[in-house]
Scaffold this motif. Structure first.
Motif, mmCIF file in Angstrom:
data_model
loop_
_atom_site.group_PDB
_atom_site.id
_atom_site.type_symbol
_atom_site.label_atom_id
_atom_site.label_comp_id
_atom_site.label_asym_id
_atom_site.label_seq_id
_atom_site.Cartn_x
_atom_site.Cartn_y
_atom_site.Cartn_z
ATOM 1 N N GLU A 1 36.564 28.081 43.188
ATOM 2 C CA GLU A 1 37.874 27.596 43.648
ATOM 3 C C GLU A 1 38.956 27.936 42.622
ATOM 4 O O GLU A 1 40.050 28.388 42.989
ATOM 5 C CB GLU A 1 37.823 26.090 43.892
ATOM 6 C CG GLU A 1 39.113 25.490 44.388
ATOM 7 C CD GLU A 1 39.564 26.019 45.746
ATOM 8 O OE1 GLU A 1 40.785 26.004 46.006
ATOM 9 O OE2 GLU A 1 38.712 26.432 46.542
ATOM 10 N N GLN A 2 38.655 27.743 41.352
ATOM 11 C CA GLN A 2 39.626 28.061 40.305
ATOM 12 C C GLN A 2 39.912 29.562 40.275
ATOM 13 O O GLN A 2 41.053 29.983 40.075
ATOM 14 C CB GLN A 2 39.121 27.575 38.944
ATOM 15 C CG GLN A 2 39.141 26.076 38.823
ATOM 16 C CD GLN A 2 38.481 25.572 37.548
ATOM 17 O OE1 GLN A 2 37.750 26.305 36.882
ATOM 18 N NE2 GLN A 2 38.734 24.310 37.220
ATOM 19 N N ARG A 3 38.879 30.367 40.475
ATOM 20 C CA ARG A 3 39.060 31.815 40.507
ATOM 21 C C ARG A 3 39.987 32.208 41.652
ATOM 22 O O ARG A 3 40.902 33.017 41.488
ATOM 23 C CB ARG A 3 37.710 32.523 40.651
ATOM 24 C CG ARG A 3 37.806 34.046 40.559
ATOM 25 C CD ARG A 3 36.492 34.729 40.918
ATOM 26 N NE ARG A 3 36.120 34.576 42.311
ATOM 27 C CZ ARG A 3 36.691 35.232 43.335
ATOM 28 N NH1 ARG A 3 37.666 36.073 43.124
ATOM 29 N NH2 ARG A 3 36.288 35.033 44.558
ATOM 30 N N ARG A 4 39.764 31.586 42.828
ATOM 31 C CA ARG A 4 40.630 31.884 43.986
ATOM 32 C C ARG A 4 42.071 31.500 43.716
ATOM 33 O O ARG A 4 42.996 32.233 44.082
ATOM 34 C CB ARG A 4 40.108 31.158 45.225
ATOM 35 C CG ARG A 4 39.052 31.923 45.961
ATOM 36 C CD ARG A 4 38.785 31.349 47.351
ATOM 37 N NE ARG A 4 37.358 31.135 47.447
ATOM 38 C CZ ARG A 4 36.749 29.991 47.594
ATOM 39 N NH1 ARG A 4 37.435 28.888 47.717
ATOM 40 N NH2 ARG A 4 35.447 29.906 47.642
ATOM 41 N N GLU A 5 42.278 30.338 43.078
ATOM 42 C CA GLU A 5 43.628 29.891 42.755
ATOM 43 C C GLU A 5 44.310 30.865 41.792
ATOM 44 O O GLU A 5 45.490 31.185 41.962
ATOM 45 C CB GLU A 5 43.586 28.485 42.170
ATOM 46 C CG GLU A 5 43.303 27.403 43.177
ATOM 47 C CD GLU A 5 43.187 26.022 42.544
ATOM 48 O OE1 GLU A 5 43.535 25.859 41.357
ATOM 49 O OE2 GLU A 5 42.753 25.095 43.253
ATOM 50 N N LEU A 6 43.568 31.315 40.781
ATOM 51 C CA LEU A 6 44.126 32.277 39.824
ATOM 52 C C LEU A 6 44.477 33.571 40.521
ATOM 53 O O LEU A 6 45.531 34.186 40.235
ATOM 54 C CB LEU A 6 43.138 32.527 38.680
ATOM 55 C CG LEU A 6 43.017 31.422 37.647
ATOM 56 C CD1 LEU A 6 41.875 31.734 36.680
ATOM 57 C CD2 LEU A 6 44.326 31.252 36.890
ATOM 58 N N MET A 7 43.628 34.039 41.413
ATOM 59 C CA MET A 7 43.894 35.266 42.156
ATOM 60 C C MET A 7 45.146 35.102 43.017
ATOM 61 O O MET A 7 45.966 36.015 43.102
ATOM 62 C CB MET A 7 42.692 35.639 43.023
ATOM 63 C CG MET A 7 41.433 36.006 42.258
ATOM 64 S SD MET A 7 41.601 37.528 41.360
ATOM 65 C CE MET A 7 41.452 38.697 42.682
ATOM 66 N N ARG B 1 47.676 33.042 42.513
ATOM 67 C CA ARG B 1 48.840 32.959 41.637
ATOM 68 C C ARG B 1 49.237 34.343 41.115
ATOM 69 O O ARG B 1 50.412 34.646 40.977
ATOM 70 C CB ARG B 1 48.574 32.040 40.451
ATOM 71 C CG ARG B 1 48.626 30.592 40.798
ATOM 72 C CD ARG B 1 48.529 29.751 39.556
ATOM 73 N NE ARG B 1 47.952 28.461 39.899
ATOM 74 C CZ ARG B 1 47.212 27.741 39.102
ATOM 75 N NH1 ARG B 1 46.956 28.150 37.878
ATOM 76 N NH2 ARG B 1 46.740 26.601 39.517
ATOM 77 N N SER B 2 48.235 35.142 40.801
ATOM 78 C CA SER B 2 48.526 36.456 40.222
ATOM 79 C C SER B 2 49.149 37.396 41.257
ATOM 80 O O SER B 2 49.832 38.337 40.903
ATOM 81 C CB SER B 2 47.272 37.076 39.632
ATOM 82 O OG SER B 2 46.346 37.404 40.642
ATOM 83 N N LYS B 3 48.932 37.134 42.536
ATOM 84 C CA LYS B 3 49.497 37.964 43.604
ATOM 85 C C LYS B 3 50.953 37.613 43.862
ATOM 86 O O LYS B 3 51.675 38.373 44.491
ATOM 87 C CB LYS B 3 48.691 37.832 44.890
ATOM 88 C CG LYS B 3 47.332 38.487 44.786
ATOM 89 C CD LYS B 3 46.566 38.345 46.089
ATOM 90 C CE LYS B 3 45.201 38.994 45.969
ATOM 91 N NZ LYS B 3 44.429 38.858 47.193
#
Length: 155
Positions: A144-150, A152-154
């Motif tokens: 979930e944290q990885r998805r959130e970071l992805m 945000r980075s987009k």
């Protein structure tokens, strides 16, 4: 080197536990039958009252029905466990831990006659299940944290 003697519960103990399991099965089936009769009677009485049911009555009836279903499911599962234990008695494997192969202590079988593991093996199994559950939760959180970071980075 001495050969290890096969682990087996005595015939007297097997007979004792067989009688116990049969009695528990009889009690469970009798209780289910009585519960079914009571529910049928209650339904007939409500159908025959001719009055309008209010929403509070319907909610109470729904909660009671849901509780009865949960209990029936639990009792049905326990009935299966009882039948499996009776089969193990017939095969001569009742009371033998399926993990370590040692005899399950009689006090444990008196408390939980459907037990398939000794206390130590059961505790170890539960510990592993908790550990696996924690690892799975950590994995899901990291995903979930990885998805959130992805996401945000987009932006």
């Amino acid at each position: 080197m001495a050969e290890k003697k096969p682990v087996k519960m005595s015939d007297a103990d097997l007979k004792f536990f067989e009688d116990m399991l049969i009695e528990k099965r009889r009690e469970l089936v009798t209780a289910q039958t009585e519960s079914d009769k009571a529910e049928t009677f209650k339904s007939q009485m409500q159908a025959g009252d001719g009055g309008e049911s209010n929403s509070a009555d319907l909610a109470t009836d729904y909660n009671a029905l849901e509780t009865n279903f949960e209990l029936a499911a639990r009792e049905g599962k326990y009935l299966v466990y009882l039948e499996e234990a009776l089969k193990r008695i017939k095969k001569g494997t009742f009371g033998i831990c399926k993990v370590c192969g040692e005899l399950i202590p009689k006090p444990r079988l008196m408390a939980v006659p459907t037990a398939t593991k000794c206390v130590n093996c059961k505790e170890e199994t539960k510990r592993k299940e908790r550990e696996d559950s924690r690892l799975e939760m950590a994995r899901l959180l990291a995903e979930e944290q990885r998805r959130e970071l992805m996401a945000r980075s987009k932006k």
